[in-house]
Design an enzyme around this catalytic site. Structure first.
Site, PDB file in Angstrom:
ATOM      1  N   ASP A  50       0.868  -1.177   0.000  1.00 60.06           N
ATOM      2  CA  ASP A  50       0.000   0.000   0.000  1.00 60.06           C
ATOM      3  C   ASP A  50       0.904   1.225   0.000  1.00 60.06           C
ATOM      4  O   ASP A  50       2.089   1.133   0.294  1.00 60.06           O
ATOM      5  CB  ASP A  50      -0.883  -0.004   1.249  1.00 60.06           C
ATOM      6  CG  ASP A  50      -1.835   1.184   1.272  1.00 60.06           C
ATOM      7  OD1 ASP A  50      -2.569   1.357   0.286  1.00 60.06           O
ATOM      8  OD2 ASP A  50      -1.831   1.947   2.245  1.00 60.06           O
ATOM      9  N   SER A  51       0.326   2.377  -0.308  1.00 54.25           N
ATOM     10  CA  SER A  51       1.103   3.614  -0.258  1.00 54.25           C
ATOM     11  C   SER A  51       1.497   3.962   1.176  1.00 54.25           C
ATOM     12  O   SER A  51       2.402   4.752   1.386  1.00 54.25           O
ATOM     13  CB  SER A  51       0.290   4.760  -0.847  1.00 54.25           C
ATOM     14  OG  SER A  51      -0.927   4.893  -0.152  1.00 54.25           O
TER      15      SER A  51
ATOM     16  N   HIS B 248      -8.500   3.813   3.370  1.00 58.88           N
ATOM     17  CA  HIS B 248      -8.749   4.496   4.641  1.00 58.88           C
ATOM     18  C   HIS B 248     -10.234   4.588   4.986  1.00 58.88           C
ATOM     19  O   HIS B 248     -10.592   4.792   6.138  1.00 58.88           O
ATOM     20  CB  HIS B 248      -8.211   5.928   4.593  1.00 58.88           C
ATOM     21  CG  HIS B 248      -6.722   6.036   4.735  1.00 58.88           C
ATOM     22  ND1 HIS B 248      -5.865   5.696   3.731  1.00 58.88           N
ATOM     23  CD2 HIS B 248      -5.945   6.456   5.765  1.00 58.88           C
ATOM     24  CE1 HIS B 248      -4.615   5.918   4.137  1.00 58.88           C
ATOM     25  NE2 HIS B 248      -4.639   6.378   5.362  1.00 58.88           N
TER      26      HIS B 248
END
Lengths: 307, 307
Positions: free
Chosen positions: B11-12, B203
């Site tokens: 993931d980032s 998120h």
């Protein structure tokens, strides 16, 4: 050093445009080259080693373009990476932390405060309190507290991270209820505890109004970018580096091109869009570049502006 | 391919932990290696070329560690970089967009909707509307609309960028008034216009409650991460790659180590702190690494877990 070279400015992204704007207002005759590191923005949640690496790459990119002075507009880079940048360049480098801190101390010692009493009748210096709002990494570095205490060892400094202010400013919601609620949540307990508040992140001047409402109108807000512009002006004069009246040769005509140049490391279109909110208009000359692996790329880059 | 190898997830940053959590719940016997690219987070405001470069570097880092399958937890990377990642690896790669889109279409065709009528008595398919909320780059890519229309060509898709949701979730303000105000501002006009809403950013499940309040409780929320976990489970079964009962040799003991391994490219301490909000506890094995310039670094990296 040719005084007709531009001043270099770098920031992690678009926020440094508030510093550019202040420099441009205080130094209308100067030309600027701005670099926004939009491929790696934000710096405010990143570590010392990473911010140092990014900052040095940005600084070297601008230095290779031909500048007479470097302004580090990003508070996080100024807080964490000034020594590394200075080591890597043979140029004057100005960060925003020192000027912001000195302006806060100067304001504290001259202004009348919220109680209406002049500073001379005030509580002793040891009870003075200066607030600083900034990114997580800037607050963790303690750079503002150190710089303020260098100028006034007795001042008490309250630093606070306000991470949501950056995306709020970029979203263009500065005057919306959301901004008011966020500012209240971060700042309401600072009300009546400080006389001066340093806006320690380039984005925060965009939110000045809601910040002022939240801390109370008696609190003096210090814009580190504006304070930096004042110090840069004095430094240029001291060093004899202020830009001269345009000459007529080809080189002079090139150097006296009045358009400032903007570089970004990614997403130029988004930068232009957000820049419009920060400056009132889109930058005229905007170009996407790579600043990493600089040594290998040097040959493929456009010629330095000053050559 | 050794079925006892772990599943790789990147993931980032920290957001992909919601996908990790879903995978862990659906596949309790599997082991995972997670990489959060915290030095370059966020991806959601960055360009195609940049997201591709970052994603391929992350994927190659995990592949070098020894994994049997790669899950791209980041919606932006899934939307922009899946073809580039697949080209660079000799492994099955699963993104979150396809599973999320298919789950949304499946929900649309089975659920009773806000009007209380079963789907069979509903307006014709051409009037069905699915909402998608995601980052700026994911929305710009149109990847969700394409994937949903692949599963249901008649569905109408409304995509919307909600940039403030990420910093809100990371700040831990999911249940505060600020989150409610932000969600209302982004979503209130979707109320009564959609039956299903895809949470198209890792998120967003953290903000599920305020999102549900804003669009109305009749709207079915689709968590792309959870949908991905269901598809990964099916894929492992189909390929005969589900983890086997632990053996007793040294290699097997190593492979059957029950602790998942977490890597970050920067600021491990911050990751651990935010991870606690996402997972309920700090990751036990967390290490900071560099994933760029991978070829030169390969020799200095820890041994692949599967060797």
């Amino acid at each position: 050093m040719n005084p007709n070279l531009p001043i270099g400015i770098f920031d992690s992204g678009v926020g440094g445009l508030t510093v550019y704007r202040a420099l441009h207002e205080h130094l209308p005759k100067e030309r600027f080259v701005y670099l926004g590191d939009t491929a790696r923005v934000p710096y405010g949640t990143k570590s010392l080693a990473t911010v140092e690496r990014y900052a040095v790459e940005n600084a070297q990119f601008l230095a290779a373009r031909g500048i007479k002075l470097l302004v580090v507009a990003c508070n996080t880079a100024s807080a964490l990476a000034l020594p590394a940048i200075r080591k890597s360049l043979n140029l004057d480098v100005v960060g925003v932390i020192g000027p912001g801190a000195r302006a806060a101390v100067a304001a504290e010692s001259t202004q009348e405060t919220r109680t209406g009493r002049p500073r001379s009748q005030h509580p002793p210096a040891s009870q003075r309190r200066i607030g600083v709002i900034a990114t997580e990494s800037t607050v963790q570095s303690g750079a503002y507290t150190a710089a303020i205490n260098k100028a006034d060892p007795e001042a008490e400094v309250i630093e606070r991270a306000c991470p949501l202010f950056v995306p709020l400013a970029e979203e263009g919601w500065a005057d919306q209820d959301v901004a008011r609620t966020v500012a209240e949540t971060y700042l309401r307990d600072l009300r009546s505890r400080i006389d001066t508040l340093v806006l320690g992140c380039t984005h925060y001047p965009i939110l000045k109004e809601v910040i002022q409402e939240s801390v109370g109108k008696e609190v003096k807000l210090i814009d580190s970018g504006a304070a930096t512009a004042v110090e840069v002006k004095a430094l240029l004069k001291e060093k004899g580096l202020a830009r001269l009246t345009p000459g007529t040769g080809a080189l002079e005509r090139h150097l006296c091109d009045d358009l400032d140049h903007f570089y970004v490391t990614d997403a130029a279109e988004r930068f232009a869009r957000v820049a419009e909110r920060f400056l009132g208009s889109k930058p005229a000359r905007l170009e996407a570049v790579e600043v990493w692996g600089h040594d290998e790329l040097k040959n493929s880059l456009p010629l330095p502006l000053g050559v």
